[in-house]
Structures are given as structure tokens and as C-alpha cells.
Scaffold this motif. Structure first.
Motif, mmCIF file in Angstrom:
data_model
loop_
_atom_site.group_PDB
_atom_site.id
_atom_site.type_symbol
_atom_site.label_atom_id
_atom_site.label_comp_id
_atom_site.label_asym_id
_atom_site.label_seq_id
_atom_site.Cartn_x
_atom_site.Cartn_y
_atom_site.Cartn_z
ATOM 1 N N THR A 102 -5.599 14.347 7.032
ATOM 2 C CA THR A 102 -6.079 13.385 6.089
ATOM 3 C C THR A 102 -5.374 12.530 5.874
ATOM 4 O OG1 THR A 102 -5.316 14.733 4.147
ATOM 5 C CG2 THR A 102 -7.423 15.512 5.006
ATOM 6 N N VAL A 103 -5.878 11.211 5.608
ATOM 7 C CA VAL A 103 -4.837 10.167 4.933
ATOM 8 C C VAL A 103 -5.601 9.574 3.990
ATOM 9 C CG1 VAL A 103 -6.082 8.595 7.020
ATOM 10 C CG2 VAL A 103 -4.283 7.917 5.669
ATOM 11 N N GLU A 104 -4.608 9.138 2.960
ATOM 12 C CA GLU A 104 -5.178 8.314 1.781
ATOM 13 C C GLU A 104 -4.476 7.203 1.745
ATOM 14 O OE1 GLU A 104 -4.049 9.364 -2.442
ATOM 15 O OE2 GLU A 104 -6.048 10.276 -2.377
ATOM 16 N N VAL A 105 -5.243 6.176 1.427
ATOM 17 C CA VAL A 105 -4.230 4.902 1.324
ATOM 18 C C VAL A 105 -4.837 3.978 0.175
ATOM 19 C CG1 VAL A 105 -3.993 2.699 2.534
ATOM 20 C CG2 VAL A 105 -4.659 4.472 3.970
ATOM 21 N N GLN A 106 -3.802 4.005 -0.744
ATOM 22 C CA GLN A 106 -3.834 3.191 -2.048
ATOM 23 C C GLN A 106 -3.315 1.983 -2.016
ATOM 24 O OE1 GLN A 106 -1.368 6.446 -3.946
ATOM 25 N NE2 GLN A 106 -2.618 5.907 -5.585
ATOM 26 N N GLY A 107 -4.199 0.904 -2.475
ATOM 27 C CA GLY A 107 -3.794 -0.293 -2.246
ATOM 28 C C GLY A 107 -3.227 -0.995 -3.655
ATOM 29 N N ARG A 108 -2.782 -2.159 -3.592
ATOM 30 C CA ARG A 108 -1.963 -2.930 -4.603
ATOM 31 C C ARG A 108 -0.939 -1.788 -5.565
ATOM 32 N NH1 ARG A 108 -4.204 -7.506 -6.280
ATOM 33 N NH2 ARG A 108 -3.808 -6.839 -8.499
ATOM 34 N N VAL A 109 -0.176 -1.496 -4.797
ATOM 35 C CA VAL A 109 0.856 -0.288 -5.372
ATOM 36 C C VAL A 109 2.085 -1.011 -5.848
ATOM 37 C CG1 VAL A 109 2.104 1.744 -4.775
ATOM 38 C CG2 VAL A 109 -0.229 1.600 -3.859
ATOM 39 N N LYS A 110 2.444 -1.020 -7.249
ATOM 40 C CA LYS A 110 3.535 -1.910 -7.955
ATOM 41 C C LYS A 110 4.682 -1.063 -7.188
ATOM 42 C CE LYS A 110 0.971 -3.735 -11.389
ATOM 43 N NZ LYS A 110 0.803 -3.942 -13.300
ATOM 44 N N GLU A 111 4.595 0.288 -7.161
ATOM 45 C CA GLU A 111 5.877 0.872 -6.824
ATOM 46 C C GLU A 111 6.530 0.635 -5.453
ATOM 47 O OE1 GLU A 111 5.276 5.245 -5.438
ATOM 48 O OE2 GLU A 111 3.948 4.883 -7.181
ATOM 49 N N CYS A 112 5.484 0.312 -4.559
ATOM 50 C CA CYS A 112 5.998 -0.190 -3.108
ATOM 51 C C CYS A 112 6.523 -1.678 -3.105
ATOM 52 C CB CYS A 112 4.802 -0.089 -2.252
ATOM 53 S SG CYS A 112 4.344 1.668 -1.961
ATOM 54 N N GLN A 167 0.899 -1.162 0.024
ATOM 55 C CA GLN A 167 0.020 0.049 -0.199
ATOM 56 C C GLN A 167 0.877 1.165 0.082
ATOM 57 O OE1 GLN A 167 -2.085 -0.732 3.893
ATOM 58 N NE2 GLN A 167 -3.733 -1.355 2.897
ATOM 59 N N LYS A 168 0.353 2.299 -0.444
ATOM 60 C CA LYS A 168 1.022 3.463 -0.368
ATOM 61 C C LYS A 168 0.147 4.762 0.596
ATOM 62 C CE LYS A 168 3.115 7.266 -2.850
ATOM 63 N NZ LYS A 168 3.646 7.967 -4.329
ATOM 64 N N PHE A 169 0.746 5.232 1.567
ATOM 65 C CA PHE A 169 -0.072 6.235 2.418
ATOM 66 C C PHE A 169 0.366 7.775 1.957
ATOM 67 C CE2 PHE A 169 -0.700 2.474 4.924
ATOM 68 C CZ PHE A 169 -1.636 2.654 5.830
ATOM 69 N N SER A 170 -0.732 8.495 2.019
ATOM 70 C CA SER A 170 -0.456 9.831 1.899
ATOM 71 C C SER A 170 -0.794 10.459 2.956
ATOM 72 C CB SER A 170 -0.964 10.488 0.528
ATOM 73 O OG SER A 170 -0.308 9.908 -0.427
ATOM 74 N N VAL A 171 -0.243 11.195 4.168
ATOM 75 C CA VAL A 171 -0.718 11.724 5.365
ATOM 76 C C VAL A 171 -0.437 13.216 5.401
ATOM 77 C CG1 VAL A 171 -0.833 11.455 7.797
ATOM 78 C CG2 VAL A 171 -0.304 9.393 6.417
ATOM 79 N N LEU A 172 -1.531 13.841 5.408
ATOM 80 C CA LEU A 172 -1.406 15.381 5.422
ATOM 81 C C LEU A 172 -1.227 15.809 7.087
ATOM 82 C CD1 LEU A 172 -1.243 18.059 3.766
ATOM 83 C CD2 LEU A 172 -3.755 18.139 4.438
ATOM 84 N N MET A 173 0.138 16.427 7.167
ATOM 85 C CA MET A 173 0.450 16.743 8.690
ATOM 86 C C MET A 173 0.353 18.201 8.658
ATOM 87 S SD MET A 173 0.853 13.761 9.892
ATOM 88 C CE MET A 173 1.788 14.251 11.637
ATOM 89 N N SER A 174 -0.430 18.799 9.784
ATOM 90 C CA SER A 174 -0.502 20.193 10.086
ATOM 91 C C SER A 174 0.455 20.711 11.125
ATOM 92 C CB SER A 174 -1.905 20.582 10.231
ATOM 93 O OG SER A 174 -2.191 20.225 11.492
ATOM 94 N N ARG A 175 0.882 21.849 10.763
ATOM 95 C CA ARG A 175 1.912 22.418 11.740
ATOM 96 C C ARG A 175 1.241 22.765 13.134
ATOM 97 N NH1 ARG A 175 5.321 28.210 10.024
ATOM 98 N NH2 ARG A 175 6.533 28.225 11.545
ATOM 99 N N PRO A 176 2.008 22.558 14.073
ATOM 100 C CA PRO A 176 1.249 22.871 15.428
ATOM 101 C C PRO A 176 0.864 24.324 15.544
ATOM 102 C CG PRO A 176 3.585 21.742 15.758
ATOM 103 C CD PRO A 176 3.243 22.108 14.083
ATOM 104 N N GLN A 177 -0.148 24.571 16.111
ATOM 105 C CA GLN A 177 -0.794 26.060 16.530
ATOM 106 C C GLN A 177 -0.617 26.428 17.804
ATOM 107 O OE1 GLN A 177 -2.240 27.536 13.848
ATOM 108 N NE2 GLN A 177 -1.340 25.679 12.598
#
Length: 215
Positions: A203-213, A183-193
């Protein structure tokens, strides 16, 4: 890393996929290149916290979380990558605790990312499972967004050697390595306030069956 414009944050949030991986896997690698990330082991405690006030994210010894990440030279990106790993640890801690309101993931996430963690935990609780084996995360990259207001952290996952285990009876549901293991995860991290010190997953996006991984 190249910077992206702030509208990219909304685009990422809009494209987020909640990919449930209740019986997923991992890989065997004992290295962890993130400094100060505090990978735990042993019996976890939902209410415990470390000396610096961060929550306990330890997991049982039969579950090994491996983060083979390279630490960025930029301090902001390094902190974002560090806490993206802690977000995953916290999610796993919540699953082991069987607590959809575990304080650990709430400490490291907000908004959709917190909801994603809660949904994952609820799925495992409903199934009566806990994770076991080795779960490996690697190939991390960090991209600064919005003049440093956020950092997009991406990384791969190999879950081929991570399995689900029945809480009642202890039966382990083994599986074989395949493209589904990656899988490939894309996690958007926000700066501390304000006075906050923790970069939080938004936010988190998870892609399955990722050949590049797999390569």
C-alpha cells in the motif's frame, strides 16, 4: 524503530489516499545513500532486466531521481527501504515508457500499491507527458510491523524542480516552489514469501502540502 502491531497494516491500507501528481516536481541533490539500489540513467527499455533478474528501472538523462536515504542497520529494514526506492524508480520508468502494464512496477509492488502505480502512469499517458528535471526523496524512516512480516517506510519528497514535459513538441511546464512541492509517502513493504527475494510495496499513502518535509 519501534514495532507496530499487524492490525496497523489494515489501518494504513484503509486510509490510503491516491494523490495524483501528474505535473509534480523535485529538487537538485546528486547523492544517493542506498547501496545496491541501481539508480539508472540513459534510454530505458521496458523489457530489459539486470543480471540478477530484476527489471530495468532506468530513466532518461534529463530526469534525475535522487534518494537521499539513510540505510538502516537492520537488514530487513534496509531491504525494505531499498525496494521502496526501487518501487518509485519503477513507477517513473513506467511513466517514461508510457506503459501502464510495465513489468518494472509489478516486480516491486502488489495489491493497492500496484494499482496506485498503474493509475499514476495512466494519468501521465492521458496527459501526453513525461517527467523531467530533478525529483528528490529524503528523510526516510523504517518501522517494523507484525514481528518482521512487514516494514512501513516513510519519506519526504521535494518536487519543486521536477516538471512535466509534453511528448509532442517537448514543451516543459515549469512551476515555482511552494508548499505544494512537498509530500510525504508512507509505503507498506511486505516481507518476501517462499523463494522470493524482493520486498514488495503493498500500500502507498501520499500526503500533500507537508510542512515537516519543507523544513
Amino acid at each position: 524503530m519501534a514495532r507496530r502491531s499487524l492490525p496497523a497494516l489494515a489501518a494504513l491500507a484503509a486510509s490510503t489516499t491516491l494523490l495524483l501528481t501528474a505535473c509534480g516536481g523535485g529538487s537538485d541533490d546528486s547523492s544517493d545513500k542506498i547501496e545496491g539500489a541501481g539508480q539508472g540513467s540513459g534510454k530505458p527499455s521496458a523489457s530489459a532486466s539486470t543480471d540478477d533478474g530484476s527489471p530495468d528501472v532506468s530513466v532518461p538523462k534529463d530526469l534525475k531521481l535522487v534518494f537521499d536515504f539513510s540505510k538502516p542497520s537492520d537488514p530487513k529494514q534496509a531491504a525494505a527501504v531499498d525496494n521502496a526506492a526501487n518501487y518509485i524508480r519503477a513507477l517513473k520508468h513506467g511513466i517514461v515508457q508510457q506503459d501502464e502494464n510495465d513489468p518494472a512496477y509489478k516486480h516491486y509492488s502488489a495489491a493497492q500499491a500496484a494499482q496506485y502505480a498503474k493509475t499514476q502512469i495512466k494519468t501521465w499517458v492521458k496527459g501526453g507527458w513525461v517527467p523531467t528535471g530533478t525529483d528528490r526523496y529524503f528523510k526516510s524512516e523504517a518501522t517494523e510491523l507484525g514481528e518482521g512480516k512487514a516494514v512501513l517506510v516513510t519519506f519526504c519528497r521535494n518536487q519543486a524542480k521536477s516538471f512535466s514535459k509534453d511528448i509532442k513538441g517537448g514543451k516543459i511546464h515549469y512551476g515555482k516552489e511552494s508548499l505544494d512541492s512537498y509530500q510525504k509517502f508512507s509505503v507498506l513493504m511486505s516481507r518476501p514469501q517462499g523463494d522470493a527475494k524482493v520486498w514488495k510495496a503493498q500500500t502507498v499513502e501520499v500526503q500533500g502540502r507537508v510542512k515537516e518535509c519543507r523544513g
